[in-house]
Design a protein around this motif. Sequence first.
Motif, PDB file in Angstrom:
ATOM      1  N   LEU B  63      18.879  -0.111   1.644  1.00  0.00           N
ATOM      2  CA  LEU B  63      17.458  -0.468   1.540  1.00  0.00           C
ATOM      3  C   LEU B  63      17.205  -1.575   0.517  1.00  0.00           C
ATOM      4  CD1 LEU B  63      15.973   3.149   1.693  1.00  0.00           C
ATOM      5  CD2 LEU B  63      15.786   1.392   3.462  1.00  0.00           C
ATOM      6  N   LEU B  64      18.230  -1.936  -0.254  1.00  0.00           N
ATOM      7  CA  LEU B  64      18.051  -3.002  -1.252  1.00  0.00           C
ATOM      8  C   LEU B  64      18.167  -4.373  -0.590  1.00  0.00           C
ATOM      9  CD1 LEU B  64      20.162  -1.694  -4.286  1.00  0.00           C
ATOM     10  CD2 LEU B  64      17.706  -1.495  -3.918  1.00  0.00           C
ATOM     11  N   ASN B  65      17.444  -5.333  -1.154  1.00  0.00           N
ATOM     12  CA  ASN B  65      17.488  -6.691  -0.623  1.00  0.00           C
ATOM     13  C   ASN B  65      18.562  -7.491  -1.375  1.00  0.00           C
ATOM     14  OD1 ASN B  65      17.004  -9.354   0.143  1.00  0.00           O
ATOM     15  ND2 ASN B  65      14.832  -8.956   0.471  1.00  0.00           N
ATOM     16  N   GLN B  66      19.746  -7.561  -0.788  1.00  0.00           N
ATOM     17  CA  GLN B  66      20.881  -8.236  -1.450  1.00  0.00           C
ATOM     18  C   GLN B  66      20.643  -9.734  -1.600  1.00  0.00           C
ATOM     19  OE1 GLN B  66      24.828  -7.553  -0.240  1.00  0.00           O
ATOM     20  NE2 GLN B  66      24.751  -5.361  -0.550  1.00  0.00           N
ATOM     21  N   ASN B  67      19.921 -10.319  -0.628  1.00  0.00           N
ATOM     22  CA  ASN B  67      19.680 -11.771  -0.680  1.00  0.00           C
ATOM     23  C   ASN B  67      18.807 -12.137  -1.879  1.00  0.00           C
ATOM     24  OD1 ASN B  67      21.147 -11.981   1.632  1.00  0.00           O
ATOM     25  ND2 ASN B  67      19.373 -12.055   2.991  1.00  0.00           N
ATOM     26  N   LEU B  68      17.784 -11.330  -2.130  1.00  0.00           N
ATOM     27  CA  LEU B  68      16.915 -11.600  -3.287  1.00  0.00           C
ATOM     28  C   LEU B  68      17.692 -11.443  -4.591  1.00  0.00           C
ATOM     29  CD1 LEU B  68      13.374 -10.030  -2.675  1.00  0.00           C
ATOM     30  CD2 LEU B  68      13.970 -12.432  -2.951  1.00  0.00           C
ATOM     31  N   ALA B  69      18.537 -10.423  -4.654  1.00  0.00           N
ATOM     32  CA  ALA B  69      19.328 -10.193  -5.875  1.00  0.00           C
ATOM     33  C   ALA B  69      20.306 -11.349  -6.101  1.00  0.00           C
ATOM     34  CB  ALA B  69      20.090  -8.872  -5.764  1.00  0.00           C
ATOM     35  N   PHE B  70      20.893 -11.848  -5.010  1.00  0.00           N
ATOM     36  CA  PHE B  70      21.814 -12.997  -5.095  1.00  0.00           C
ATOM     37  C   PHE B  70      21.047 -14.227  -5.604  1.00  0.00           C
ATOM     38  CE2 PHE B  70      23.431 -16.744  -2.624  1.00  0.00           C
ATOM     39  CZ  PHE B  70      24.584 -16.944  -3.354  1.00  0.00           C
ATOM     40  N   ALA B  71      19.872 -14.465  -5.011  1.00  0.00           N
ATOM     41  CA  ALA B  71      19.047 -15.605  -5.442  1.00  0.00           C
ATOM     42  C   ALA B  71      18.674 -15.463  -6.913  1.00  0.00           C
ATOM     43  CB  ALA B  71      17.794 -15.690  -4.578  1.00  0.00           C
ATOM     44  N   LYS B 116      11.618 -10.647  -8.444  1.00  0.00           N
ATOM     45  CA  LYS B 116      11.795  -9.211  -8.709  1.00  0.00           C
ATOM     46  C   LYS B 116      10.545  -8.437  -8.267  1.00  0.00           C
ATOM     47  CE  LYS B 116      14.907  -6.631 -10.014  1.00  0.00           C
ATOM     48  NZ  LYS B 116      15.812  -6.701  -8.884  1.00  0.00           N
ATOM     49  N   LEU B 117       9.374  -9.021  -8.516  1.00  0.00           N
ATOM     50  CA  LEU B 117       8.139  -8.360  -8.093  1.00  0.00           C
ATOM     51  C   LEU B 117       8.064  -8.270  -6.568  1.00  0.00           C
ATOM     52  CD1 LEU B 117       5.493  -9.778 -10.617  1.00  0.00           C
ATOM     53  CD2 LEU B 117       6.342  -7.421 -10.442  1.00  0.00           C
ATOM     54  N   ILE B 118       8.543  -9.328  -5.880  1.00  0.00           N
ATOM     55  CA  ILE B 118       8.586  -9.289  -4.412  1.00  0.00           C
ATOM     56  C   ILE B 118       9.472  -8.131  -3.957  1.00  0.00           C
ATOM     57  CG2 ILE B 118       9.461 -10.518  -2.362  1.00  0.00           C
ATOM     58  CD1 ILE B 118       8.548 -13.139  -3.750  1.00  0.00           C
ATOM     59  N   TYR B 120      10.191  -5.386  -5.646  1.00  0.00           N
ATOM     60  CA  TYR B 120       9.503  -4.112  -5.921  1.00  0.00           C
ATOM     61  C   TYR B 120       8.414  -3.843  -4.875  1.00  0.00           C
ATOM     62  CZ  TYR B 120      11.751  -3.815 -10.547  1.00  0.00           C
ATOM     63  OH  TYR B 120      12.651  -3.706 -11.575  1.00  0.00           O
ATOM     64  N   ARG B 121       7.719  -4.914  -4.461  1.00  0.00           N
ATOM     65  CA  ARG B 121       6.658  -4.746  -3.456  1.00  0.00           C
ATOM     66  C   ARG B 121       7.241  -4.305  -2.120  1.00  0.00           C
ATOM     67  NH1 ARG B 121       1.636  -8.803  -3.114  1.00  0.00           N
ATOM     68  NH2 ARG B 121       1.272  -7.387  -1.383  1.00  0.00           N
ATOM     69  N   GLN B 122       8.410  -4.874  -1.797  1.00  0.00           N
ATOM     70  CA  GLN B 122       9.078  -4.479  -0.546  1.00  0.00           C
ATOM     71  C   GLN B 122       9.435  -2.990  -0.577  1.00  0.00           C
ATOM     72  OE1 GLN B 122      12.429  -7.159  -0.212  1.00  0.00           O
ATOM     73  NE2 GLN B 122      11.225  -8.714   0.855  1.00  0.00           N
ATOM     74  N   LYS B 123       9.881  -2.552  -1.749  1.00  0.00           N
ATOM     75  CA  LYS B 123      10.244  -1.125  -1.885  1.00  0.00           C
ATOM     76  C   LYS B 123       8.979  -0.266  -1.732  1.00  0.00           C
ATOM     77  CE  LYS B 123      14.399  -2.001  -2.720  1.00  0.00           C
ATOM     78  NZ  LYS B 123      14.061  -3.205  -1.948  1.00  0.00           N
ATOM     79  N   ALA B 124       7.906  -0.702  -2.388  1.00  0.00           N
ATOM     80  CA  ALA B 124       6.649   0.061  -2.323  1.00  0.00           C
ATOM     81  C   ALA B 124       6.138   0.118  -0.889  1.00  0.00           C
ATOM     82  CB  ALA B 124       5.619  -0.585  -3.248  1.00  0.00           C
ATOM     83  N   ALA B 125       6.319  -1.002  -0.135  1.00  0.00           N
ATOM     84  CA  ALA B 125       5.861  -1.044   1.259  1.00  0.00           C
ATOM     85  C   ALA B 125       6.626  -0.040   2.118  1.00  0.00           C
ATOM     86  CB  ALA B 125       6.036  -2.459   1.809  1.00  0.00           C
ATOM     87  N   HIS B 126       7.871   0.244   1.726  1.00  0.00           N
ATOM     88  CA  HIS B 126       8.673   1.246   2.451  1.00  0.00           C
ATOM     89  C   HIS B 126       8.436   2.655   1.901  1.00  0.00           C
ATOM     90  CE1 HIS B 126      11.109  -2.294   3.758  1.00  0.00           C
ATOM     91  NE2 HIS B 126      11.182  -1.585   4.849  1.00  0.00           N
ATOM     92  N   GLY B 127       7.481   2.759   0.981  1.00  0.00           N
ATOM     93  CA  GLY B 127       7.176   4.068   0.408  1.00  0.00           C
ATOM     94  C   GLY B 127       8.176   4.540  -0.625  1.00  0.00           C
ATOM     95  N   ILE B 128       9.003   3.607  -1.120  1.00  0.00           N
ATOM     96  CA  ILE B 128      10.014   3.986  -2.119  1.00  0.00           C
ATOM     97  C   ILE B 128       9.446   3.775  -3.512  1.00  0.00           C
ATOM     98  CG2 ILE B 128      12.333   3.497  -3.015  1.00  0.00           C
ATOM     99  CD1 ILE B 128      12.908   2.301  -0.153  1.00  0.00           C
ATOM    100  N   GLN B 129       9.388   4.856  -4.269  1.00  0.00           N
ATOM    101  CA  GLN B 129       8.806   4.763  -5.607  1.00  0.00           C
ATOM    102  C   GLN B 129       9.782   5.300  -6.642  1.00  0.00           C
ATOM    103  OE1 GLN B 129       5.399   7.163  -4.824  1.00  0.00           O
ATOM    104  NE2 GLN B 129       4.194   5.453  -4.015  1.00  0.00           N
TER     105      GLN B 129
END
Lengths: 76, 201
Positions: B63-71, B116-118, B120-129
């Motif tokens: 569920l983690l965004n590897q591309n954002l972390a790489f960037a 990083k905020l993007i 976190y928002r993606q996680k929140a959109a998936h209901g992950i808190q």
Amino acid sequence: MNRALTFIWLFLITLTTASWLLAERHVLPSLLLGLAAVKFTLVAGWFMELRRTHRFWQVALGGLLMIIITGVVWLA
Amino acid sequence: MKNQRHDDMSTACQDRSDSWEPPGGLLIWLLVMLEVVTFGAGILAFVWQERGNAAEYEQGRLLLNQNLAFANTLVLLTGGWFMACGLGALRKGEKLCARSWTIAALLTGVLFLALKLIEYRQKAAHGIQFGEDTFFTLYYLLTGFHFVHVLVAVVLLGVLARSVRLGHSHAGDHQNFEAGAVFWHMCDLIWLLLYPVIYLL
């Protein structure tokens, strides 16, 4: 602009891209952690100028890095 | 070529291998050691917990965004390079250049925080808190604590850029600038350990 720093930056970018690509191929965790340790050493040595400081600081930070990486490899 | 080599030598920091005082002073380096120990303990706890929650970790990593972390890793490393160049420029007495590099480093910090905020928002959109499960609790703790450090570093870089403009940091006395740069690079160091452990393993 310092050419040595630019070379180090390009090398760091290359290592980061390599670890990203290798992770997709599910390589050994120790290889990815080894690459991270190399990047950590380059940032500390060149960007933070640790390579020109007293050996105590080099050993202290290097020792901490070794403990963390060894711990992660052992636990993973 | 000869001049270039001379420039490279003049931007290099002085050899302090005989002195206990590292660039930026003792206090900032004690803080670096303390932060590496703290994050190191957090990273080891994160990996330790994987032993009893393997399925949860596997699911979580998907569920983690590897591309954002790489960037974000590329962004932080670039910011580190900018700051190292800024310190070199300050040592040569090129204040305008030093200020420009510092502002460029600050902007990379802002970009890191935005990405990083993007995430976190993606996680929140998936209901992950926070508190969702062990994986995401530790994920939010470690990356959130690092986020706060980058935020503080961005403020520090703003103060440094201002002090260079006002003439408080100059070629003869740049310990405050060095200390700020060390704090900024510390954020790189910690992220270089967090990135593979959380996103890649």
